[in-house]
Design a protein around this motif. Structure first.
Motif, PDB file in Angstrom:
ATOM      1  N   ARG A  41       0.836  -1.201   0.000  1.00 49.12           N
ATOM      2  CA  ARG A  41       0.000   0.000   0.000  1.00 49.12           C
ATOM      3  C   ARG A  41       0.873   1.255   0.000  1.00 49.12           C
ATOM      4  N   ALA A  42       1.955   1.235   0.749  1.00 55.40           N
ATOM      5  CA  ALA A  42       2.859   2.385   0.796  1.00 55.40           C
ATOM      6  C   ALA A  42       3.534   2.594  -0.564  1.00 55.40           C
ATOM      7  N   GLY A  84       0.717   8.693  -6.006  1.00 53.05           N
ATOM      8  CA  GLY A  84       0.627  10.052  -5.477  1.00 53.05           C
ATOM      9  C   GLY A  84      -0.618  10.260  -4.636  1.00 53.05           C
ATOM     10  N   CYS A  85      -1.248   9.192  -4.197  1.00 55.51           N
ATOM     11  CA  CYS A  85      -2.412   9.273  -3.320  1.00 55.51           C
ATOM     12  C   CYS A  85      -2.514   7.961  -2.550  1.00 55.51           C
ATOM     13  N   THR A  86      -3.323   7.954  -1.527  1.00 59.32           N
ATOM     14  CA  THR A  86      -3.486   6.746  -0.717  1.00 59.32           C
ATOM     15  C   THR A  86      -4.620   5.892  -1.272  1.00 59.32           C
ATOM     16  N   PRO A  87      -4.318   4.675  -1.730  1.00 59.85           N
ATOM     17  CA  PRO A  87      -5.376   3.811  -2.251  1.00 59.85           C
ATOM     18  C   PRO A  87      -6.299   3.336  -1.136  1.00 59.85           C
TER      19      PRO A  87
END
Length: 164
Positions: A5-6, A13-16
């Motif tokens: 995830r990181a 460029g965003c948090t899934p």
């Protein structure tokens, strides 16, 4: 897991967000329309050939499913669809039919259920009695048909007959 995830967050460029039934992402229209910085004709040609192969496979798969479905609909007129009869009508062995459908992400029983569901909806919408619809679709009892119909649609046959 967290390291994946990181990495995805750094790359995108965003948090899934996870835990959803479907995966998707959005790209701003300006980015989508932006010209490519590097042009690679060999890559483009390779991707186009790959896309054409995939489309051809899909069309062949759709044709097989259509042929199986047509045979199932023929067999539903007074009988229970049988993979042996269907395969014979399509000039292949039952195992080959199962394998080819499996390659397309389909099953014989799935095609049968889809055909039965569509016919059931049509028959009920035309006002046919539930017992008659069950018989026409090859069910020995209306209760078995009702269970299948609820599984397909989430509604009982009686609910389907009511005007929406």
């Amino acid at each position: 897991d967290e390291p994946d995830r990181a990495r995805a967050a750094r790359f995108l460029g965003c948090t899934p967000q996870t835990g959803h039934a479907e995966a998707s992402f959005a790209v701003p229209l300006a980015v989508y329309r932006a010209p490519l910085v590097l042009r690679d004709d060999r890559m483009r040609q390779s991707l186009e050939e790959h896309a054409e192969r995939l489309l051809a496979e899909l069309e062949q798969g759709d044709e097989l499913v259509r042929r199986v479905r047509a045979q199932v609909l023929t067999e539903l007129r007074g009988d229970i669809p049988d993979i042996r009869r269907t395969a014979k009508a399509l000039a292949m062995s039952p195992r080959t039919l199962q394998r080819r459908l499996g390659e397309l992400g389909a099953t014989f029983q799935g095609v049968v259920d889809e055909a039965r569901s569509e016919l059931a909806t049509r028959y009920l919408g035309a006002g046919h009695p539930i017992g008659e619809v069950a018989f026409l679709l090859g069910y020995s009892e209306a209760s078995a048909f009702a269970r299948a119909f609820r599984r397909w649609t989430g509604k009982s046959p009686r609910e389907r007959r009511r005007p929406d």
